[in-house]
Design a protein around this motif. Structure first.
Motif, PDB file in Angstrom:
ATOM      1  N   THR A 197       0.842  -1.193   0.000  1.00 29.18           N
ATOM      2  CA  THR A 197       0.000   0.000   0.000  1.00 29.18           C
ATOM      3  C   THR A 197       0.879   1.244   0.000  1.00 29.18           C
ATOM      4  N   ILE A 198       0.249   2.396  -0.147  1.00 29.28           N
ATOM      5  CA  ILE A 198       0.926   3.690  -0.102  1.00 29.28           C
ATOM      6  C   ILE A 198       0.238   4.525   0.964  1.00 29.28           C
ATOM      7  N   PHE A 199       1.017   5.177   1.820  1.00 26.77           N
ATOM      8  CA  PHE A 199       0.461   5.868   2.979  1.00 26.77           C
ATOM      9  C   PHE A 199       1.035   7.275   3.084  1.00 26.77           C
ATOM     10  N   GLY A 200       0.167   8.259   3.378  1.00 29.14           N
ATOM     11  CA  GLY A 200       0.631   9.600   3.693  1.00 29.14           C
ATOM     12  C   GLY A 200       0.922  10.499   2.516  1.00 29.14           C
ATOM     13  N   LEU A 201       0.256  10.297   1.391  1.00 32.29           N
ATOM     14  CA  LEU A 201       0.472  11.152   0.226  1.00 32.29           C
ATOM     15  C   LEU A 201      -0.165  12.522   0.431  1.00 32.29           C
ATOM     16  N   LYS A 202       0.542  13.566   0.041  1.00 32.65           N
ATOM     17  CA  LYS A 202       0.003  14.921   0.069  1.00 32.65           C
ATOM     18  C   LYS A 202      -0.604  15.250  -1.295  1.00 32.65           C
ATOM     19  N   SER A 203      -1.266  16.391  -1.368  1.00 38.79           N
ATOM     20  CA  SER A 203      -1.927  16.783  -2.620  1.00 38.79           C
ATOM     21  C   SER A 203      -0.931  16.913  -3.765  1.00 38.79           C
ATOM     22  N   HIS A 204       0.246  17.513  -3.473  1.00 42.95           N
ATOM     23  CA  HIS A 204       1.241  17.692  -4.536  1.00 42.95           C
ATOM     24  C   HIS A 204       1.848  16.360  -4.956  1.00 42.95           C
ATOM     25  N   ASP A 205       1.946  15.410  -4.025  1.00 41.56           N
ATOM     26  CA  ASP A 205       2.421  14.068  -4.375  1.00 41.56           C
ATOM     27  C   ASP A 205       1.446  13.395  -5.341  1.00 41.56           C
ATOM     28  N   SER A 206       0.160  13.509  -5.050  1.00 37.15           N
ATOM     29  CA  SER A 206      -0.852  12.927  -5.937  1.00 37.15           C
ATOM     30  C   SER A 206      -0.824  13.604  -7.297  1.00 37.15           C
ATOM     31  N   HIS A 207      -0.529  14.907  -7.296  1.00 42.15           N
ATOM     32  CA  HIS A 207      -0.411  15.665  -8.539  1.00 42.15           C
ATOM     33  C   HIS A 207       0.684  15.070  -9.427  1.00 42.15           C
ATOM     34  N   LYS A 208       1.849  14.792  -8.861  1.00 43.28           N
ATOM     35  CA  LYS A 208       2.952  14.228  -9.632  1.00 43.28           C
ATOM     36  C   LYS A 208       2.704  12.761  -9.989  1.00 43.28           C
ATOM     37  N   LEU A 209       2.093  12.032  -9.081  1.00 41.16           N
ATOM     38  CA  LEU A 209       1.760  10.638  -9.377  1.00 41.16           C
ATOM     39  C   LEU A 209       0.781  10.542 -10.544  1.00 41.16           C
ATOM     40  N   MET A 210      -0.236  11.371 -10.506  1.00 43.68           N
ATOM     41  CA  MET A 210      -1.279  11.310 -11.525  1.00 43.68           C
ATOM     42  C   MET A 210      -0.737  11.669 -12.897  1.00 43.68           C
ATOM     43  N   GLN A 211       0.123  12.673 -12.961  1.00 47.40           N
ATOM     44  CA  GLN A 211       0.550  13.190 -14.258  1.00 47.40           C
ATOM     45  C   GLN A 211       1.834  12.566 -14.787  1.00 47.40           C
ATOM     46  N   GLN A 212       2.719  12.117 -13.907  1.00 51.05           N
ATOM     47  CA  GLN A 212       4.028  11.660 -14.352  1.00 51.05           C
ATOM     48  C   GLN A 212       4.307  10.183 -14.044  1.00 51.05           C
ATOM     49  N   LEU A 213       4.003   9.752 -12.832  1.00 53.43           N
ATOM     50  CA  LEU A 213       4.506   8.454 -12.365  1.00 53.43           C
ATOM     51  C   LEU A 213       3.547   7.285 -12.579  1.00 53.43           C
ATOM     52  N   LEU A 214       2.249   7.531 -12.454  1.00 52.72           N
ATOM     53  CA  LEU A 214       1.294   6.422 -12.527  1.00 52.72           C
ATOM     54  C   LEU A 214       1.358   5.663 -13.853  1.00 52.72           C
ATOM     55  N   PRO A 215       1.437   6.347 -15.003  1.00 51.04           N
ATOM     56  CA  PRO A 215       1.567   5.581 -16.259  1.00 51.04           C
ATOM     57  C   PRO A 215       2.833   4.736 -16.322  1.00 51.04           C
ATOM     58  N   LEU A 216       3.925   5.232 -15.701  1.00 49.53           N
ATOM     59  CA  LEU A 216       5.185   4.492 -15.729  1.00 49.53           C
ATOM     60  C   LEU A 216       5.118   3.237 -14.871  1.00 49.53           C
ATOM     61  N   VAL A 217       4.590   3.370 -13.659  1.00 52.41           N
ATOM     62  CA  VAL A 217       4.574   2.217 -12.752  1.00 52.41           C
ATOM     63  C   VAL A 217       3.558   1.172 -13.185  1.00 52.41           C
ATOM     64  N   ALA A 218       2.558   1.580 -13.967  1.00 56.24           N
ATOM     65  CA  ALA A 218       1.505   0.638 -14.369  1.00 56.24           C
ATOM     66  C   ALA A 218       1.879  -0.166 -15.609  1.00 56.24           C
ATOM     67  N   ARG A 219       2.872   0.269 -16.351  1.00 52.82           N
ATOM     68  CA  ARG A 219       3.157  -0.350 -17.654  1.00 52.82           C
ATOM     69  C   ARG A 219       3.543  -1.817 -17.563  1.00 52.82           C
ATOM     70  N   ARG A 220       4.289  -2.195 -16.528  1.00 53.62           N
ATOM     71  CA  ARG A 220       4.754  -3.580 -16.403  1.00 53.62           C
ATOM     72  C   ARG A 220       3.892  -4.402 -15.449  1.00 53.62           C
ATOM     73  N   ALA A 221       2.909  -3.770 -14.823  1.00 52.03           N
ATOM     74  CA  ALA A 221       2.130  -4.486 -13.814  1.00 52.03           C
ATOM     75  C   ALA A 221       0.681  -4.723 -14.215  1.00 52.03           C
ATOM     76  N   LEU A 222       0.195  -4.041 -15.266  1.00 54.46           N
ATOM     77  CA  LEU A 222      -1.219  -4.107 -15.634  1.00 54.46           C
ATOM     78  C   LEU A 222      -1.372  -4.407 -17.120  1.00 54.46           C
ATOM     79  N   PRO A 223      -2.536  -4.922 -17.529  1.00 49.81           N
ATOM     80  CA  PRO A 223      -2.777  -5.201 -18.958  1.00 49.81           C
ATOM     81  C   PRO A 223      -2.788  -3.932 -19.797  1.00 49.81           C
ATOM     82  N   LYS A 224      -2.675  -4.106 -21.095  1.00 44.81           N
ATOM     83  CA  LYS A 224      -2.544  -2.978 -22.017  1.00 44.81           C
ATOM     84  C   LYS A 224      -3.760  -2.069 -21.986  1.00 44.81           C
ATOM     85  N   ASN A 225      -4.981  -2.629 -21.955  1.00 40.56           N
ATOM     86  CA  ASN A 225      -6.170  -1.788 -21.997  1.00 40.56           C
ATOM     87  C   ASN A 225      -6.299  -0.925 -20.747  1.00 40.56           C
ATOM     88  N   VAL A 226      -5.876  -1.443 -19.599  1.00 37.29           N
ATOM     89  CA  VAL A 226      -5.911  -0.659 -18.360  1.00 37.29           C
ATOM     90  C   VAL A 226      -4.865   0.451 -18.408  1.00 37.29           C
TER      91      VAL A 226
END
Length: 235
Positions: free
Chosen positions: A136-165
């Motif tokens: 799990t992930i704990f203690g994210l601030k608003s700016h952390d979610s901002h960077k996760l949503m726009q920059q990091l989430l697509p990167l971390v999901a590429r090898r862990a989730l199916p293509k359509n997701v």
């Protein structure tokens, strides 16, 4: 009897359940105000990001994919392979969805975030928020979610989730990245305004109905507000 029923139906249709009218409607310029509610983009982005993370990681008590969500599918006769299966007197089995990650995929997903290093002032130390043992992930601030949503989430999901997701998550990330850009042309905002509806439709084909609360609906209005009142950072 039929006349009486029709009369009752007409009376009920005339009644309204909205009893309170905002005092702002008494302002002389209110009817000409193009934006009556300036939506907080950062707040919406954080809630959308949290919903995504908790659901993808299957965090108990926070995930939108739970027994109640599967019961909704069963009641409506939708997605039969995902209907809950009774095993014994008390145990219920929930079949995995296309976005369900096993332990290996969760480790891959979280290891990327655990090893992230960013320049000073770019974001806080997100790696401290990652809990590998609990997945799990704990203690994210608003700016952390901002960077996760726009920059990091697509990167971390590429090898862990199916293509359509992954494609649907990338579409959503691109929307927020373009919306929060320092410079936006009218054509850019019109483009993402046309695309966000289709993006939400792609997400609806993946995630359960309980995932789509009011926060998942509000992005529909964000590009239109930016067209009227300017870039997000100036509001």
């Amino acid at each position: 009897m039929e006349k009486k029923k029709k009369a009752e139906m007409e009376e009920s249709s005339d009644k309204t359940y909205w009893k309170k009218k905002s005092i702002f409607f008494e302002l002389p310029y209110w009817e000409n105000n193009l934006i009556r509610h300036n939506l907080d983009v950062m707040h919406i982005e954080k809630n959308v990001c949290d919903n995504k993370l908790w659901t993808l990681l299957g965090v108990v008590g926070k995930s939108k994919d739970n027994l109640k969500a599967r019961r909704d599918f069963e009641d409506l006769g939708l997605r039969k392979p995902l209907h809950p299966q009774q095993q014994g007197a008390t145990k219920v089995y929930l079949p995995p969805t296309c976005f369900t990650m096993n332990k290996v995929n969760k480790d891959v997903f979280l290891k990327v975030l655990k090893s992230v290093k960013v320049p000073d002032g770019y974001a806080s130390n997100i790696s401290r928020c990652v809990r590998m043992k609990e997945h799990t992930i704990f203690g994210l601030k608003s700016h952390d979610s901002h960077k996760l949503m726009q920059q990091l989430l697509p990167l971390v999901a590429r090898r862990a989730l199916p293509k359509n997701v992954v494609e649907a998550l990338i579409e959503l990330s691109n929307f927020f990245r373009q919306l929060c850009s320092k410079v936006n042309l009218t054509s850019d905002l019109e483009n993402i305004q046309d695309r966000i509806g289709l993006t939400l439709c792609h997400l609806e084909k993946i995630f359960p109905m309980s995932f789509f609360d009011v926060m998942e609906h509000l992005p529909i209005h964000l590009a239109e507000e930016a067209l009227i009142s300017g870039p997000v950072q100036f509001r």
